[in-house]
Design an enzyme around this catalytic site. Structure first.
Site, PDB file in Angstrom:
ATOM      1  N   HIS A   1       0.762  -1.217   0.234  1.00 13.49           N
ATOM      2  CA  HIS A   1      -0.075   0.053   0.166  1.00 13.49           C
ATOM      3  C   HIS A   1       0.869   1.287   0.053  1.00 13.49           C
ATOM      4  O   HIS A   1       0.167   2.564   0.122  1.00 13.49           O
ATOM      5  CB  HIS A   1      -1.029  -0.140   1.252  1.00 13.49           C
ATOM      6  CG  HIS A   1      -2.292  -0.612   0.868  1.00 13.49           C
ATOM      7  ND1 HIS A   1      -3.286  -0.165   0.662  1.00 13.49           N
ATOM      8  CD2 HIS A   1      -2.346  -2.044   1.430  1.00 13.49           C
ATOM      9  CE1 HIS A   1      -4.092  -1.214   0.692  1.00 13.49           C
ATOM     10  NE2 HIS A   1      -3.676  -2.644   0.992  1.00 13.49           N
TER      11      HIS A   1
ATOM     12  N   LYS B   1      -9.067  13.977   3.846  1.00 11.97           N
ATOM     13  CA  LYS B   1      -8.269  12.836   4.030  1.00 11.97           C
ATOM     14  C   LYS B   1      -7.377  13.076   5.160  1.00 11.97           C
ATOM     15  O   LYS B   1      -7.445  13.994   5.850  1.00 11.97           O
ATOM     16  CB  LYS B   1      -7.424  12.722   2.761  1.00 11.97           C
ATOM     17  CG  LYS B   1      -6.809  14.165   2.529  1.00 11.97           C
ATOM     18  CD  LYS B   1      -5.884  14.075   1.000  1.00 11.97           C
ATOM     19  CE  LYS B   1      -6.507  13.873  -0.240  1.00 11.97           C
ATOM     20  NZ  LYS B   1      -6.379  12.572  -0.985  1.00 11.97           N
ATOM     21  N   ARG B   2      -6.628  11.983   5.643  1.00 11.64           N
ATOM     22  CA  ARG B   2      -5.696  11.876   6.707  1.00 11.64           C
ATOM     23  C   ARG B   2      -5.006  13.129   6.368  1.00 11.64           C
ATOM     24  O   ARG B   2      -4.245  13.466   5.433  1.00 11.64           O
ATOM     25  CB  ARG B   2      -5.081  10.815   6.781  1.00 11.64           C
ATOM     26  CG  ARG B   2      -5.775   9.567   7.447  1.00 11.64           C
ATOM     27  CD  ARG B   2      -6.237   9.768   8.788  1.00 11.64           C
ATOM     28  NE  ARG B   2      -5.375   9.876   9.999  1.00 11.64           N
ATOM     29  CZ  ARG B   2      -5.106   9.109  10.556  1.00 11.64           C
ATOM     30  NH1 ARG B   2      -5.644   7.835  10.948  1.00 11.64           N
ATOM     31  NH2 ARG B   2      -3.869   9.240  11.563  1.00 11.64           N
TER      32      ARG B   2
ATOM     33  N   LYS C   1       0.474  14.591   1.597  1.00 11.04           N
ATOM     34  CA  LYS C   1      -0.728  14.963   1.035  1.00 11.04           C
ATOM     35  C   LYS C   1      -0.979  16.417   0.654  1.00 11.04           C
ATOM     36  O   LYS C   1      -2.035  16.823  -0.074  1.00 11.04           O
ATOM     37  CB  LYS C   1      -2.043  14.283   1.704  1.00 11.04           C
ATOM     38  CG  LYS C   1      -1.907  12.889   1.929  1.00 11.04           C
ATOM     39  CD  LYS C   1      -2.890  12.215   2.808  1.00 11.04           C
ATOM     40  CE  LYS C   1      -3.217  10.764   2.991  1.00 11.04           C
ATOM     41  NZ  LYS C   1      -3.962  10.145   1.901  1.00 11.04           N
TER      42      LYS C   1
ATOM     43  N   THR D   1      -8.416   6.712  -2.765  1.00  8.97           N
ATOM     44  CA  THR D   1      -9.533   6.300  -3.110  1.00  8.97           C
ATOM     45  C   THR D   1     -10.776   7.359  -2.942  1.00  8.97           C
ATOM     46  O   THR D   1     -11.922   7.489  -3.624  1.00  8.97           O
ATOM     47  CB  THR D   1     -10.332   4.898  -2.166  1.00  8.97           C
ATOM     48  OG1 THR D   1      -9.850   5.354  -0.848  1.00  8.97           O
ATOM     49  CG2 THR D   1      -9.239   3.809  -2.614  1.00  8.97           C
TER      50      THR D   1
ATOM     51  N   LYS E   1     -14.403   8.453  -4.935  1.00 12.23           N
ATOM     52  CA  LYS E   1     -15.702   8.991  -4.481  1.00 12.23           C
ATOM     53  C   LYS E   1     -16.130  10.150  -4.848  1.00 12.23           C
ATOM     54  O   LYS E   1     -17.506  10.383  -5.352  1.00 12.23           O
ATOM     55  CB  LYS E   1     -15.523   8.742  -3.054  1.00 12.23           C
ATOM     56  CG  LYS E   1     -15.177   7.502  -2.159  1.00 12.23           C
ATOM     57  CD  LYS E   1     -14.825   7.620  -0.652  1.00 12.23           C
ATOM     58  CE  LYS E   1     -14.024   6.837  -0.185  1.00 12.23           C
ATOM     59  NZ  LYS E   1     -13.389   7.099   1.089  1.00 12.23           N
TER      60      LYS E   1
HETATM   61  C1  LIG Z   1     -12.246   7.244   1.458  1.00 11.04           C
HETATM   62  C2  LIG Z   1     -11.642   7.548   2.642  1.00 11.04           C
HETATM   63  C3  LIG Z   1     -10.404   7.777   3.059  1.00 11.04           C
HETATM   64  C4  LIG Z   1      -9.197   7.686   2.009  1.00 11.04           C
HETATM   65  O1  LIG Z   1      -9.120   9.026   1.323  1.00 11.04           O
HETATM   66  P1  LIG Z   1      -7.943   9.367   0.557  1.00 11.04           P
HETATM   67  O2  LIG Z   1      -8.163  10.701  -0.061  1.00 11.04           O
HETATM   68  O3  LIG Z   1      -7.788   8.309  -0.504  1.00 11.04           O
HETATM   69  O4  LIG Z   1      -6.437   9.515   1.171  1.00 11.04           O
HETATM   70  C5  LIG Z   1      -9.878   8.115   4.357  1.00 11.04           C
HETATM   71  N1  LIG Z   1     -10.779   8.212   5.203  1.00 11.04           N
HETATM   72  C6  LIG Z   1     -12.216   8.283   4.802  1.00 11.04           C
HETATM   73  C7  LIG Z   1     -13.263   8.242   6.206  1.00 11.04           C
HETATM   74  C8  LIG Z   1     -12.588   7.588   3.784  1.00 11.04           C
HETATM   75  O5  LIG Z   1     -13.950   7.686   3.317  1.00 11.04           O
END
Ligand SMILES: *Cc1c(COP(=O)(O)O)cnc(C)c1O
Length: 846
Positions: free
Chosen positions: A396, A587-588, A593, A695, A699
């Site tokens: 990952h 995101k985190r 990032k 991911t 979305k």
């Molecule tokens: C989809 C999702 C992530 C992943 O987000 P990235 O932008 O790909 O880092 C992290 N936390 C939550 C709650 C999510 O739904």
């Protein structure tokens, strides 16, 4: 004190494997569990409508107090679970009967979020549930908000596991998720004076209606102790691990329903329990506290999720969690096998596969060897053939801080028998390396599973690669970089092991459930099939020139924005305006990032407005959300900066018409369900080569957001799918990042961009931290430092220009709507159904 493996005579341990169990016993178990017909009880619960089940739950008092909304939620969840019980039982039975290959998805994280709404959707029971609760004058949507998120994960990796479980059930695949039932999930984030404050997540406090405890699956997991070797009369060596301190793993099963296909798969979560009572002798000698302390030590294992995303802290308790999950799950799989096939393992690797979600469960490799050799008396070669025939590893990340290396001395203490096996695996494998590169002793050092350069450590990724028949990355670029960089030598040795499986997200939760307005439109225009075949969204392109359709599309986005406005008002006391552009990065929080790049851009817009430079400016609402790991000082400081800048922006009346900025606390799955349907612009701005896939980007795309992003992870594939006129690309690519690194001079970029210069000047002036002088110095220092790995300054100008292009495009409402539709229409390839189809065909062969 120690509790010995054989001291136990606990009735609930009947499925415990022990080498002493006789062939005869196995046979009788065998006869009990096979050859029977599935008993389809005539008055099974799920034959009743949900309404009837619910009435029974209430009549039997299981609803606790049906006038209390939370209890009503609980009663409804219990009723929905009952509706699944029959299919759940049957699914299990039929999978065993059919002798289909079984997949175990091993993961330390499952970021499930809430279950009620999604379960009702999958079962097709939403309308009936609405009617049921209407009798109590509450609406279903209200009840759904009372469910606590199951936050058993950090971010993308854990959410991927959850999306995969949904897709597997929907695609009728016999896949079991194995994880840990943490007592405390991902912490709750509060913002106090702009700072992140962590609170324990007591997600189980109101009871958890969804799981079913399965005590007949309990197993014992050994820790500590020492190894012994006996030589039998034929001169064969037998290894035993003795004087262990054992912990009971208790199985809690959570149902995973498919989409209207009568399949219910299982997520099996293990909880640690101290072995029955304590050592009575010690107790009688008055060492009660010692005995209770042992109990705590055991139950500590599943107490809390480690809140680090993309980094490891090397704590002993974390290793115990990893081994606990791996051992319990493998014992469970082997018990099921022996029950149905006896002790003949000839076909085991043909009928079982274990997918390792990162190296977190990679210790399953030596553990399966141990169980096969020490419990089932297989020889090394036989055990290795089986183990390497059923392990598959998903990588990952390329970030060095996320690569797990466990100190050998930790293994020596906690898992001495496992260490012996790792040494033996390494010795045999290095033999192969020596044959492949004769005389190249550097290769042996570089590729050894044991890293002896400093304190000896075990490289878990190497262990996983050596033992797996498949190694996959999670996006095209990521897999490419694995092959050419991190795992280059392994790729040279075993090119056929390596493959790409680009991540995906489930359209049930992330479109049908989260965006019901859009889902209704898709149903009308495309028919309801899109939900199981997301490529059908391509059909939206037929409507690109229908003004009425564009109008409807924009109206849906607007309504979703209105919903998000309410949430942001409530949580942040900031007024967002649905007429403005919603620019979102959630995101985190991590330096790679680059939330910082986003914040610098907000400061730039703020300065523009202050200067009255507002011609052609597009009014914008910027949203950032995300958690920082509690030990990651820089990430926490970025949270503080975002909050301070937001405070300044929102309190300046001049900004009102042009710019608003909010940091939403406690980003989680439930928040994302509200955020992604309401977003116009999705920020995916990581330093190229650092985000394995992402991911969140998928979305957003599915829900019609346009992306501003770098050529990183799955962004590249998103850009390819939608076309470059519908994606705002900026910044260096991964190759350029690598080339610039050795002679990176941020000062050059700062001097050549007056905008960046002005932003940094304002930041340095203390404008955003008047009451706390100097607090942002580490951030300023990092941006200006030539070894700043994320090269924020280098990409600023390109980012700013891309943001101008965004604004320009947004001015043309019709064009924006068309580009939005094209994003949704092109998102079919990012359904986790497509990803799982590839795992199924190329890796699992089920
Ligand atoms: C989809 C999702 C992530 C992943 O987000 P990235 O932008 O790909 O880092 C992290 N936390 C939550 C709650 C999510 O739904």
């Amino acid at each position: 004190m120690t509790v010995h493996h054989n001291d136990l005579n606990n009735e609930s341990m009947n499925s415990m494997t022990s080498p002493a169990r006789s062939k005869q016993e196995d046979k009788s178990v065998n006869e009990q569990s096979l050859g029977g017909e599935f008993v389809d009880y005539p008055h099974c619960n799920s034959c009743d409508p949900l309404t009837a089940t619910f009435q029974r739950v209430v009549i039997n008092g299981l609803s606790r107090d049906e006038n209390n909304p939370y209890d009503l939620f609980h009663a409804l969840a219990l009723s929905v679970k009952e509706q699944m019980m029959h299919d759940w039982r049957r699914t299990r039975f039929e999978d065993i009967q059919a002798q289909r290959k079984q997949v175990a998805y091993l993961s330390l994280e499952f970021l499930m979020g809430r279950a009620l709404g999604n379960t009702l959707l999958n079962l097709g029971l939403t309308e009936e549930a609405e009617q049921v609760v209407q009798q109590y004058r509450v609406d279903l949507a209200q009840l759904e908000t009372l469910e606590h998120d199951a936050g058993l994960g950090n971010g993308g990796l854990g959410r991927l596991a959850a999306c995969f479980l949904d897709s597997c059930a929907c695609m009728d695949l016999p896949v079991t998720g194995y994880g840990i039932r943490y007592e405390y999930g991902m912490f709750t984030q509060k913002i106090v004076n702009g700072y992140q404050v962590e609170q324990a997540d007591r997600w189980l406090k109101g009871g958890h209606p969804w799981d079913v405890i399965a005590p007949n699956h309990n197993v014992l997991v050994p820790f500590y102790g020492r190894c012994e070797v006996h030589v039998d009369h034929e001169g064969r060596q037998h290894h035993t691990w003795v004087d262990t301190q054992d912990v009971i793993a208790v199985a809690y099963d959570v149902p995973v329903p498919g989409y209207r296909n009568n399949r219910v798969n299982t997520l099996r979560l293990w909880k640690a329990q101290a072995t029955e009572g304590f050592d009575l002798e010690e107790f009688n000698q008055g060492d009660y506290t010692e005995a209770v302390a042992y109990k705590n030590l055991a139950e500590q294992i599943t107490m809390v999720l480690y809140p680090n995303d993309s980094s490891e802290n090397g704590k002993e308790l974390r290793l115990r969690q990893q081994y606990f999950l791996s051992s319990a799950s493998l014992q469970d799989i082997l018990n099921t096998w022996v029950k149905n096939h006896g002790r003949d393992f000839t076909d085991f690797s043909r009928l079982n596969v274990m997918q390792l979600n990162d190296t977190h469960p990679a210790i399953a490799v030596p553990e399966l060897m141990r169980l096969l050799m020490d419990h089932y008396a297989l020889g090394w070669n036989e055990a290795w053939k089986i183990t390497s025939g059923c392990m598959a590893y998903t990588n990952h990340t390329l970030l060095p801080e996320a690569l797990e290396c466990w100190p050998v001395r930790m293994f020596e203490l906690i898992l001495p028998r496992i260490l012996e096996i790792v040494y033996e695996i390494n010795a045999r494998y290095l033999n192969l390396v020596a044959h492949h590169w004769p005389g190249d002793s550097d290769k042996l050092t570089q590729m050894s599973i044991i890293d002896n350069t400093g304190e000896p450590t075990i490289r878990m990724a190497y262990l996983a690669i050596v033992a797996s028949f498949s190694v996959n990355g999670v996006a095209g670029l990521h897999t490419q970089l694995l092959k050419s960089g991190l795992f280059q030598q392994f790729y040279a040795l075993w090119p056929d092991k390596f493959n790409n499986k680009t991540n995906g997200v489930t359209p049930r939760r992330w479109l049908a459930f989260s965006n019901p307005r859009l889902a209704r439109l898709l149903d009308q225009k495309l028919g309801e099939q899109w939900i199981e075949d997301l490529t059908l969204l391509q059909g939206l392109k037929d409507f690109l020139n229908e003004d009425a359709f564009l109008q409807e599309w924009r109206e849906i986005k607007k309504q979703n924005k209105v919903d998000l406005v309410t949430l942001i008002k409530k949580e942040c006391s900031v007024d967002f305006d649905p007429e403005m552009l919603f620019d979102v990065q959630v995101k985190r929080i991590h330096e790679y990032k680059r939330q910082l790049l986003n914040i610098l851009h907000v400061i730039h817009l703020y300065q523009k407005v202050l200067k009255g430079n507002v011609d052609n400016m597009v009014p914008r609402c910027v949203l950032i959300a995300g958690k920082a790991a509690p030990g990651y000082a820089m990430a926490k400081l970025i949270v503080k900066l975002a909050n301070n800048v937001a405070e300044m922006v929102n309190s300046e009346p001049l900004m009102q018409p042009y710019l608003r900025f909010a940091f939403l606390p406690n980003y989680n799955v439930t928040a994302m369900e509200k955020i992604c349907p309401a977003t116009d612009l999705s920020e995916q701005i990581s330093t190229a080569g650092k985000e394995a896939s992402g991911t969140g980007n998928m979305k957003f795309m599915m829900n019609g957001a346009l992306t501003i992003g770098t050529l990183d992870g799955a962004n590249i594939e998103i850009l390819e799918a939608v076309g470059d006129d519908a994606f705002f690309l900026f910044g260096m690519n991964a190759e350029e990042v690598d080339h610039l690194r050795p002679h990176y001079q941020p000062q050059q970029f700062i001097e050549s961009s007056s905008e960046l210069f002005d932003v940094l000047t304002l930041l340095k002036s203390g404008h955003f931290n008047l009451l706390e002088p100097g607090i942002f110095d580490p951030i300023i220092y990092a941006i200006e430092s030539s070894d700043e790995p994320w090269m924020t300054a280098a990409d600023f100008e390109s980012f700013r220009c891309a943001q101008q292009a965004v604004a320009q495009t947004y001015l043309d409402k019709k064009r924006w709507a068309q580009l939005s539709i094209r994003n949704t229409a092109s998102s079919g390839g990012f359904s986790s159904d497509a990803t799982i189809a590839a795992y199924r065909d190329d890796i699992w062969h089920v």
